[in-house]
Design an enzyme around this catalytic site. Sequence first.
Site, PDB file in Angstrom:
ATOM      1  N   SER A   1       4.678   2.476   7.998  1.00  0.00           N
ATOM      2  CA  SER A   1       4.395   1.300   7.176  1.00  0.00           C
ATOM      3  C   SER A   1       5.607   0.914   6.343  1.00  0.00           C
ATOM      4  O   SER A   1       6.187   1.744   5.644  1.00  0.00           O
ATOM      5  CB  SER A   1       3.213   1.578   6.243  1.00  0.00           C
ATOM      6  OG  SER A   1       2.027   1.731   6.979  1.00  0.00           O
TER       7      SER A   1
ATOM      8  N   ASP B   1       0.152  -7.501   1.435  1.00  0.00           N
ATOM      9  CA  ASP B   1       0.659  -6.143   1.657  1.00  0.00           C
ATOM     10  C   ASP B   1       2.187  -6.109   1.693  1.00  0.00           C
ATOM     11  O   ASP B   1       2.789  -5.491   2.572  1.00  0.00           O
ATOM     12  CB  ASP B   1       0.089  -5.547   2.947  1.00  0.00           C
ATOM     13  CG  ASP B   1       0.086  -4.014   2.905  1.00  0.00           C
ATOM     14  OD1 ASP B   1       0.509  -3.453   1.877  1.00  0.00           O
ATOM     15  OD2 ASP B   1      -0.324  -3.398   3.905  1.00  0.00           O
TER      16      ASP B   1
ATOM     17  N   HIS C   1       0.818  -1.222   0.000  1.00  0.00           N
ATOM     18  CA  HIS C   1       0.000   0.000   0.000  1.00  0.00           C
ATOM     19  C   HIS C   1       0.850   1.269   0.000  1.00  0.00           C
ATOM     20  O   HIS C   1       0.355   2.341  -0.343  1.00  0.00           O
ATOM     21  CB  HIS C   1      -0.983   0.005   1.181  1.00  0.00           C
ATOM     22  CG  HIS C   1      -0.363   0.275   2.517  1.00  0.00           C
ATOM     23  ND1 HIS C   1      -0.019  -0.733   3.404  1.00  0.00           N
ATOM     24  CD2 HIS C   1      -0.030   1.432   3.133  1.00  0.00           C
ATOM     25  CE1 HIS C   1       0.483  -0.188   4.502  1.00  0.00           C
ATOM     26  NE2 HIS C   1       0.491   1.116   4.364  1.00  0.00           N
TER      27      HIS C   1
END
Length: 465
Positions: free
Chosen positions: A224, A149, A119
């Site tokens: 992230s 992911d 993402h």
Amino acid sequence: MKKITMIFNTVLIFLVFLLISGFSWHKSEIPTQEKFFESKSFSLSTVLEKVIPSVVSITVEGNVTQSTRIPRQFQSSFNKKVLDCFGISRCMTRQGKFHALGSGVILDSKNGYIVTNSHVVDRANKIQVQLSNGCKHEAVVIGKDARFDIAIIKLKKVKNLHEIKMSNSDILKVGDYVIAIGNPYGLGETVTSGIISALHRSGLNIENYENFIQTDAAINRGNSGGALVNLKGELIGINTAILTPDGGNIGIGFAIPINMVNNLTTQILEYGQVKQNELGIVGMELNSDLAKVLKINVHRGAFISQVLSKSPADVSGIKPGDVIILLNRKPIASFATLRAEIASFPIKTKIELGILRNKKVKFIIVELKQKIQSKIDSSVLCKLISGASLSNFRIHGQNKGICVNYVNNGTPAYRTGLRKNDIIFEVNKYQVSSLSNFQKVLKTKPLILVLHVKRGNDVLYLVTH
């Protein structure tokens, strides 16, 4: 009598001496608060000196298309005729740019490979990586998989990179101290610490494969793709998500275990994608209520309700009613954990399952095979509707159309107007009751697609070209 009294007094004096000296010794061994904080042995600085050069900050630029539909209250029969007469679309779109921030970890210094989250680099036109020394470099996407992911990006012709050392996430325990490193809110390299709060977490997004490490180390937006390491400076996970009501940290963060990351990145580097495995079972979580009905003393695992014919599970002798409690001698916490682990292994991997059958544990070797897709990624079939995941829509066991499982924002499918749970039943005036019918239409390579779609109680046409 006098002699006994002298002996007693001597022993008493000796014991008092030991007590005083022992107290003094223990007192001298207890460090003061100042010494505790001054001691280098209680600082993370030595560990961080090894780890921080392996963590990078990522900046992403890309294009995004925003769609706005005319409110339903204005979509009367008269208004629709007016719109159609003047060729005005009921779904208006506008182009724009977006910027995103994230983190990454250097896996291979020789080839410049960096692991991050899918993402973070999704829909990126430009990716810029900043190293810990401040140098900035362009990067390209090698491969990614949104279901896990995970993504691999590559730096071009960059020398003297510092790759991180890996740990074994199978040996992690709840309560282990951990350190999170990343780029929260674009601040640059930031370090937080905490403990492992839980293992094998799932349920954040049922469309994806999840088997997370949960930690209370502060993880925020921009973290992230960053590193979660142990006190030896070894990578144990890739920070991926947080649970939050307002976008800020509340002490519930999640990381993908490094063993799973290694399985996934190996496939991405070899095939450019993750080739999903199939065990061939249908099942559910084993909970205390189900265990009570089955009259077994195990309360965690994966209960098998169905075994698909000729699947790896069927060939290996797994039967409905079995309970999988071990995978490669490791306890299985849930059906979701088993599903994620199986899907992450390279194809043709041989695994050992611990099966509980008739209150006895039986070990079975299974060779995994690539999953036969029951869904299709439309980008493989037609660029006009890329970005949508489709599957057969069935009623009473019969195919009645094509269901849109999900649509990624900003993709051609999204711009067309397709949305999650739409049912496509006609394409270019051809009735399509199944994916195979749809594929026949797409194989003609049409320049335009006219999709007849049912959305709730509404029926509409969507046109893409």
